[in-house]
Design a protein around this motif. Structure first.
Motif, PDB file in Angstrom:
ATOM      1  N   ILE A 151      -1.378   7.970   4.322  1.00 57.14           N
ATOM      2  CA  ILE A 151      -0.096   6.426   5.412  1.00 57.14           C
ATOM      3  C   ILE A 151      -0.953   6.504   6.513  1.00 57.14           C
ATOM      4  O   ILE A 151      -1.043   5.633   7.162  1.00 57.14           O
ATOM      5  N   GLU A 171       1.875  -1.007   9.859  1.00 59.43           N
ATOM      6  CA  GLU A 171       2.389  -0.505   8.485  1.00 59.43           C
ATOM      7  C   GLU A 171       2.365  -0.609   7.756  1.00 59.43           C
ATOM      8  O   GLU A 171       1.198  -1.386   6.759  1.00 59.43           O
ATOM      9  N   CYS A 172       1.761   0.393   6.793  1.00 62.69           N
ATOM     10  CA  CYS A 172       1.460   0.635   5.527  1.00 62.69           C
ATOM     11  C   CYS A 172       2.393  -0.578   4.220  1.00 62.69           C
ATOM     12  O   CYS A 172       1.510  -1.042   3.347  1.00 62.69           O
ATOM     13  N   PHE A 208       1.011  -1.087  -0.174  1.00 63.09           N
ATOM     14  CA  PHE A 208      -0.228  -0.138   0.159  1.00 63.09           C
ATOM     15  C   PHE A 208       0.831   1.052   0.582  1.00 63.09           C
ATOM     16  O   PHE A 208       0.364   2.304  -0.565  1.00 63.09           O
ATOM     17  N   LYS A 209       2.235   1.348   0.414  1.00 62.73           N
ATOM     18  CA  LYS A 209       2.351   2.500   0.831  1.00 62.73           C
ATOM     19  C   LYS A 209       3.352   2.693  -0.360  1.00 62.73           C
ATOM     20  O   LYS A 209       3.213   4.079  -1.242  1.00 62.73           O
ATOM     21  N   THR A 237      -4.243   5.055   7.385  1.00 66.53           N
ATOM     22  CA  THR A 237      -4.571   3.758   6.326  1.00 66.53           C
ATOM     23  C   THR A 237      -3.951   2.870   7.917  1.00 66.53           C
ATOM     24  O   THR A 237      -4.426   1.814   8.335  1.00 66.53           O
ATOM     25  N   GLU A 238      -2.753   3.613   8.288  1.00 66.05           N
ATOM     26  CA  GLU A 238      -2.153   2.528  10.060  1.00 66.05           C
ATOM     27  C   GLU A 238      -2.816   2.661  11.199  1.00 66.05           C
ATOM     28  O   GLU A 238      -2.913   2.139  12.118  1.00 66.05           O
TER      29      GLU A 238
END
Length: 495
Positions: free
Chosen positions: A158, A168-169, A140-141, A161-162
């Motif tokens: 980011i 972690e992304c 995703f990151k 989402t986290e």
């Protein structure tokens, strides 16, 4: 053993939509629901206080779809109680509020020219790294940096989402981004700002909402199917699901301590995939059981705060991406419908993301309230003196977690479940798929149509091939909606 034509386990949006569609053609059904009422995550909670009654959904539930059939489905249920709402939502970042969808002038003023220039340079650099040098998008990151640049990705994507997923992304599968922000980039987002939502990847400025809360849809379905002689068993759950390798042959149901056996011709279920697989007898193959152990869920705890105050903001909901703020989103239900709060009063539904059993999950309501109150007072939302009461609600397994290994394990499990010819697993928990209320309704309708038409339609494609809509005007009143052709569902294309 009692025979039943269609047994539906789970009375959330997917299960209730399946029930309604089957009921329309006089199919006999039995619905099993573990909770005391239907609706699942789309139920509406009632809070009775001295001289006042407050209502709240479990988080914001706006309805927007490109599917005409869904609009007709709900309009035929609740008629004029289906109201249009002008959306107002924001994000709170770095001590400032940002309109969501984006207000270009406001965003530029908030971040300043220097930051805006940095965002643009980072985006150009990302294009070099990911497009020209062809760095592979592994998570995703990578996805959000490639499409928005690092500065913008770190501003609100980011971190939020986290906050939601608790990992972690770099450990989140890129499928999550493809599902929620498919084809959206910094450039396409800027285009949508200046074309006022005409871009198909844009965001919803209006939505429909049942004026008495989302539960109105599912309570109405319950009433209609009962009127046709069907039964809804609440406080009921399966304890064993028997099969012969090809068909589900028997389901043992516990209803308030009493067990009963049912032989379904068809089984439609929307309980968590992990729970369902573990109830099978004979047991699933070892490889499936190992795969099911890897599936992870994110849970939530909520505070519902009632207030002696006319209004907090005009927003339906507000996002809080920064990790320093303990909650992730708040909803003022009165801004969905005035009927959700008494005159002269309002409320706030506060969402905390957590894992079952962690520190946040185990907090009592007083500790959670005190944790949040300082932030609300600093924001000017309300003071301690304006608080009437507050309530703690907990919900397990709200979000399926798309970690880097989820896909291969999920495909193995689905391949096994698809072998059962009379089984339809649907909804967010049933398919381990993050989707919205409208997608769950579609899944339920598709499962029902599969039974009615005696052919299996493609449930998996629901919510996968379309862009995620967040902006755009509704054209429902003049029927400018995409039609839904049941005979070409395998090749369904929504525009």
């Amino acid at each position: 053993m009692s025979e039943v034509e269609t047994l539906i386990i789970g009375a959330g949006p997917a299960g209730m939509a399946a029930a309604m569609e089957l009921s329309k053609v006089n199919k006999k059904i039995l619905i099993i629901e573990k909770q005391k009422s239907v609706g699942g995550l789309a139920k509406t909670l009632t809070f009775e206080e001295e001289g006042a009654t407050f209502f709240s959904d479990i988080g914001p539930h706006r309805f927007f779809s490109q599917n005409k059939y869904l609009y007709d489905f709900i309009e035929n249920l609740i008629h004029d109680k289906w109201i249009k709402v002008n959306r107002l939502t924001r994000q709170y970042i770095g001590g400032k509020f940002y309109d969501y969808p984006i207000n270009a002038a406001q965003a530029l003023k908030n971040i300043g020219m220097k930051k805006a220039f940095r965002i643009f340079l980072d985006y150009l650099f990302a294009q070099i790294v990911y497009k020209i040098l062809r760095k592979k998008i592994k998570n995703f990151k990578d996805y959000v940096i490639a499409n928005f640049g690092r500065s913008l990705a770190e501003l609100n994507m980011i971190n939020y989402t986290e906050k939601v997923w608790g990992i972690e992304c770099s450990k989140i599968h890129p499928d999550w981004a493809k599902q929620r922000i498919k084809s959206l980039t910094l450039i396409s987002a800027l285009k949508s700002i200046f074309t006022k939502g005409k871009d198909p990847r844009s965001m919803v400025d209006q939505f429909y909402y049942p004026e008495d809360g989302t539960h109105l849809i599912y309570k109405t379905i319950e009433e209609k199917i009962i009127q046709k002689g069907n039964e809804v068993l609440t406080e009921s759950y399966p304890t064993k699901i028997k099969h012969d390798g090809k068909l589900i042959t028997e389901v043992i149901i516990n209803t308030r301590g009493k067990e009963e056996s049912f032989k379904p011709k068809y089984l439609v279920e929307s309980i968590t995939m992990k729970n369902f697989v573990n109830l099978l007898e004979p047991s699933a193959p070892d490889c499936v059981l190992e795969a099911i152990k890897t599936l992870k869920y994110r849970s939530q705890v909520y505070l519902f705060i009632t207030l002696d105050k006319e209004s907090i903001t005009k927003d339906q909901w507000i996002y809080f991406p920064e990790k320093e703020i303990p909650f992730g989103r708040v909803s003022e239900m009165k801004n969905f419908s005035k009927k959700m709060s008494p005159d002269g009063k309002t409320s706030l539904f506060v969402e905390f993301f957590c894992f079952e059993g962690d520190k946040t999950w185990n907090m009592d309501k007083e500790s959670l309230f005190e944790l949040a109150l300082n932030h609300f007072e600093r924001l000017g939302f309300f003071t301690r003196k304006e608080v009437r009461n507050y309530y703690l609600i907990k919900q397990k397994n709200v979000y399926p977690i798309y970690d880097l290994d989820y896909q291969k394990n999920l495909e193995l499990i689905k391949a096994y479940l698809n072998k059962f010819e009379n089984l339809f697993f649907i909804g967010r928990p049933g398919r381990f798929k993050y989707n919205n209320q409208d997608h769950s309704l579609e899944m339920g309708i598709l499962a029902a149509r599969s039974i009615i038409d005696e052919k299996k339609y493609d449930i998996e494609s629901v919510g996968s091939e379309i862009e995620y809509y967040e902006k755009g005007d509704l054209n429902v009143s003049n029927k400018q909606k995409v039609s839904f052709n049941w005979m070409v569902l395998e090749d369904r294309d929504e525009t």
